[in-house]
Design an enzyme around this catalytic site. Structure first.
Site, mmCIF file in Angstrom:
data_model
loop_
_atom_site.group_PDB
_atom_site.id
_atom_site.type_symbol
_atom_site.label_atom_id
_atom_site.label_comp_id
_atom_site.label_asym_id
_atom_site.label_seq_id
_atom_site.Cartn_x
_atom_site.Cartn_y
_atom_site.Cartn_z
ATOM 1 N N SER A 81 -8.923 3.907 2.424
ATOM 2 C CA SER A 81 -9.492 4.909 3.328
ATOM 3 C C SER A 81 -9.992 6.140 2.587
ATOM 4 O O SER A 81 -10.962 6.767 3.012
ATOM 5 C CB SER A 81 -8.456 5.305 4.368
ATOM 6 O OG SER A 81 -8.008 4.155 5.053
ATOM 7 N N ARG A 170 3.547 -3.765 0.188
ATOM 8 C CA ARG A 170 2.543 -3.446 1.212
ATOM 9 C C ARG A 170 1.149 -3.779 0.679
ATOM 10 O O ARG A 170 0.350 -4.405 1.355
ATOM 11 C CB ARG A 170 2.643 -1.965 1.574
ATOM 12 C CG ARG A 170 1.767 -1.514 2.730
ATOM 13 C CD ARG A 170 2.089 -0.053 3.043
ATOM 14 N NE ARG A 170 1.210 0.574 4.013
ATOM 15 C CZ ARG A 170 1.480 0.742 5.309
ATOM 16 N NH1 ARG A 170 2.606 0.273 5.801
ATOM 17 N NH2 ARG A 170 0.643 1.370 6.103
ATOM 18 N N ARG A 213 3.312 10.265 4.509
ATOM 19 C CA ARG A 213 2.091 11.055 4.374
ATOM 20 C C ARG A 213 1.797 11.834 5.654
ATOM 21 O O ARG A 213 2.281 11.489 6.731
ATOM 22 C CB ARG A 213 0.895 10.189 4.007
ATOM 23 C CG ARG A 213 0.500 9.201 5.061
ATOM 24 C CD ARG A 213 -0.795 8.514 4.647
ATOM 25 N NE ARG A 213 -1.083 7.390 5.520
ATOM 26 C CZ ARG A 213 -2.015 6.496 5.274
ATOM 27 N NH1 ARG A 213 -2.738 6.569 4.184
ATOM 28 N NH2 ARG A 213 -2.236 5.502 6.109
ATOM 29 N N ARG A 286 -3.398 7.976 -6.224
ATOM 30 C CA ARG A 286 -3.875 8.231 -4.868
ATOM 31 C C ARG A 286 -3.060 9.364 -4.248
ATOM 32 O O ARG A 286 -1.843 9.425 -4.389
ATOM 33 C CB ARG A 286 -3.771 6.968 -4.030
ATOM 34 C CG ARG A 286 -4.194 7.194 -2.598
ATOM 35 C CD ARG A 286 -4.499 5.883 -1.912
ATOM 36 N NE ARG A 286 -4.201 5.952 -0.491
ATOM 37 C CZ ARG A 286 -4.323 4.931 0.342
ATOM 38 N NH1 ARG A 286 -4.748 3.769 -0.116
ATOM 39 N NH2 ARG A 286 -4.023 5.056 1.610
ATOM 40 N N ASP A 288 -2.653 10.642 -0.905
ATOM 41 C CA ASP A 288 -2.078 10.882 0.425
ATOM 42 C C ASP A 288 -0.570 10.727 0.501
ATOM 43 O O ASP A 288 0.089 11.437 1.244
ATOM 44 C CB ASP A 288 -2.771 10.020 1.492
ATOM 45 C CG ASP A 288 -2.688 8.527 1.213
ATOM 46 O OD1 ASP A 288 -2.349 8.141 0.084
ATOM 47 O OD2 ASP A 288 -2.963 7.741 2.141
ATOM 48 N N ARG A 289 0.003 9.812 -0.274
ATOM 49 C CA ARG A 289 1.447 9.591 -0.181
ATOM 50 C C ARG A 289 2.242 10.276 -1.307
ATOM 51 O O ARG A 289 3.409 9.982 -1.517
ATOM 52 C CB ARG A 289 1.753 8.088 -0.117
ATOM 53 C CG ARG A 289 1.237 7.454 1.168
ATOM 54 C CD ARG A 289 1.691 6.023 1.349
ATOM 55 N NE ARG A 289 1.116 5.427 2.557
ATOM 56 C CZ ARG A 289 1.629 5.564 3.782
ATOM 57 N NH1 ARG A 289 2.724 6.292 3.965
ATOM 58 N NH2 ARG A 289 1.057 4.983 4.819
ATOM 59 N N ASP A 471 -14.262 1.695 7.139
ATOM 60 C CA ASP A 471 -14.063 2.202 5.773
ATOM 61 C C ASP A 471 -13.616 1.121 4.803
ATOM 62 O O ASP A 471 -13.761 1.258 3.594
ATOM 63 C CB ASP A 471 -13.055 3.359 5.764
ATOM 64 C CG ASP A 471 -11.721 2.990 6.403
ATOM 65 O OD1 ASP A 471 -11.632 1.934 7.078
ATOM 66 O OD2 ASP A 471 -10.762 3.768 6.245
#
Length: 557
Positions: A81, A170, A213, A286, A288-289, A471
């Site tokens: 995303s 995941r 997140r 990344r 976001d988390r 996306d």
């Protein structure tokens, strides 16, 4: 801007009018794949999206949403995303997270830059802690990058290293954590043979420990803090492989949700709490988390949970996770500088903009869309609305999520007449797809389709134009497959796929405001998400800047 001759003013499109409302709808995790029972979009009742696909053939097509089309290193890299919304908003392709880190590690530049030299000041007398996702999924982190960083740090003076691992399951197969832990242990053993005191200190499953997140559940971060910083956890083991194997034996256990554990020495003491003077690196690329943990590590004033003990550390992220918050203030690899995004151009050209999603994807239609930048370009012309996501449950429990609320808010914004562009993300296909619950994902896709209908109906009422795209893929293929494309079995059961995919995504255009003669060009067969920005600019009556990826549409007389 002085002598460069730069101007925000966009040229008028020779054939397309200005002043039509454009609704930009992004379905999250909505790819295109062969129809079968594991394609939840196919199984679900989605009359709105079906009518777009089966309508005018020159108003619907597929675009690439993974690999090099979104700035990732290889065609085996599934989209996500963040890079997807960066490409949609920027209109150009930028080297992204993993690729930036690969370049910095390969060249050795990472060891010359400010971030590494900042943490290096702790090496002589203190411990270097590395915290992140132990996985080769390539979405948040990569194990080979961790291995290179371990070697590089030890070559540049780190004498005592502790790794705090988060198990995946995941973005990769559930159960693969054991093999990753064995690979990591072999690497640390090699360092120990060279006189470096290197070992795993703690761990836990990514969805239960650390990697929350958008401030959905601070308890997740606290569990990680207790294990990583305080050295306290309900489970204690002598090594990481034993820890993961044992914890996975519990009923219903999986890699994503393993409880927190610490590794202890023969005296029963945790081998790697974070102490005053230590250096800490969060090695996920990344953002976001990692942002929530970054706040806990960096902020002096912090009230999200009781940190109990706040060590004075030197902390750096692999990258800077939030450019606006300058978080963290130190980082090993500089982020892609994405300037002159389509949103900024359009605002400079008077396009009044509304953006909306629920919490879990609100950052995507704002921060990531705007080139990794928080806040408004012009608060008088823009309004961003965040609808709170459900918290404390997994998304398959409420698979409709806030799709209809997003639809309603966006409908109201369209009918208010206050905006020239509305931009939304409808998260269901992705967030519910990640749970691996096929039935719930079918419900999720139906709800997303209903939200799209609500928005398109409002577009029809005001004589506007709609663009519907996605996306990256997820909900369209929920099963792991062999080389022939057949579902993979394990103990007689199909193996569910919870990750994103490599599939292309649809893009459709329409609405009463769409000029006669507008259709998708046939000469951009490998078009990707980055081509969408120029397309949207055209629909607003402008020509995109020269360095943008080319538009997907043409106007035929």
């Amino acid at each position: 801007m002085g002598s460069t001759g730069f101007s925000w003013k966009l040229a008028d499109h020779p054939k397309l009018p200005k002043g039509k409302l454009v609704a930009m709808i992004v379905l999250d995790g909505w790819g295109e794949a062969s129809p079968d029972k594991f394609n939840c979009i196919h199984v679900a009742e989605t009359p709105t999206m079906d009518s777009l696909k089966n309508g005018a053939p020159d108003k619907w097509r597929l675009v690439r949403a993974h690999g090099t089309a979104v700035g990732l290193p290889t065609e085996d890299d599934m989209g996500n995303s963040e890079v997807g919304h960066n490409a949609l908003g920027a209109g150009r392709i930028f080297a992204q997270g993993a690729k930036l880190v690969d370049l910095a590690l390969a060249s050795g530049k990472i060891y010359d830059d400010e971030g590494f030299n900042y943490i290096k000041e702790s090496f002589a007398t203190n411990t270097l802690h590395l915290i992140g996702l132990m996985s080769d999924g390539g979405v948040h982190s990569r194990l080979d990058q961790l291995q290179l960083l371990l070697r590089g740090a030890s070559q540049h003076g780190a004498k005592r290293i502790r790794v705090h691992v988060l198990t995946d399951g995941r973005d990769v197969l559930d159960g693969s954590s054991v093999g990753f832990a064995e690979t990591l242990e072999a690497e640390l053993s090699d360092l120990r043979s060279k006189g470096i005191d290197a070992q795993v200190a703690s761990g836990g499953g990514r969805m239960y420990v650390t990697m929350d997140r958008y401030e959905n559940d601070w308890e997740v971060v606290k569990r990680g803090w207790d294990a990583q910083v305080l050295g306290e956890a309900p489970h204690k083991f002598k090594n990481v492989v034993e820890a993961i194997k044992t914890l996975r034996e519990a009923p219903g256990a999986n890699d994503q949700y393993l409880p927190p554990f610490v590794v202890i020495d023969d005296s029963g003491n945790a081998v790697g709490p974070i102490l005053d003077g230590d250096a800490v690196v969060t090695f996920n690329f990344r953002a976001d988390r990692m942002t929530m943990l970054a706040q806990a590590l960096e902020y002096e004033k912090f009230d999200k949970f009781d940190r109990v003990r706040v060590p004075k550390i030197r902390y750096a992220g692999m990258l800077q996770y939030d450019g606006e918050l300058k978080l963290p203030s130190h980082y090993l690899v500089s982020p892609p500088l994405i300037e002159r995004t389509s949103g900024e151009y359009l605002v400079h050209n008077g396009v009044r903009t509304f953006a909306c999603s629920e919490t879990v994807k609100f950052g995507h239609v704002t921060f990531f869309w705007n080139g990794n930048r928080s806040g408004y370009f012009n608060s008088e012309l823009e309004e961003y609305v965040e609808i709170p996501s459900d918290s404390g449950i997994t998304f398959n429990v409420q698979p409709k999520m806030k799709a209809l609320e997003i639809g309603e808010k966006t409908r109201d914004a369209i009918l208010s007449g206050k905006f020239d562009q509305v931009r939304v993300n409808i998260p269901n296909g992705d967030m519910v797809g990640h749970t691996g619950d096929v039935e719930a994902t079918v419900v999720a896709c139906k709800a997303a389709d209903e939200a799209v209908k609500m928005i398109i109906d409002a577009v029809e009422q005001v004589g506007g134009i709609f663009v519907v795209t996605a996306d990256h893929g997820n909900a369209e293929d929920m099963v792991k497959r062999n080389k022939k494309g057949e579902p993979l079995l394990k103990d007689g059961e199909v193996q569910i796929l919870t990750s994103h995919t490599l599939q292309p995504v649809p893009i459709a255009i329409g609405g009463p405001g769409l000029s006669a003669g507008v259709k998708f060009r046939k000469d951009v067969p490998s078009g990707g998400l980055a081509n969408v920005a120029a397309t949207v600019m055209n629909l607003h009556g402008f020509v995109a800047p020269d360095d943008y990826e080319t538009t997907l549409i043409e106007v035929v007389d």
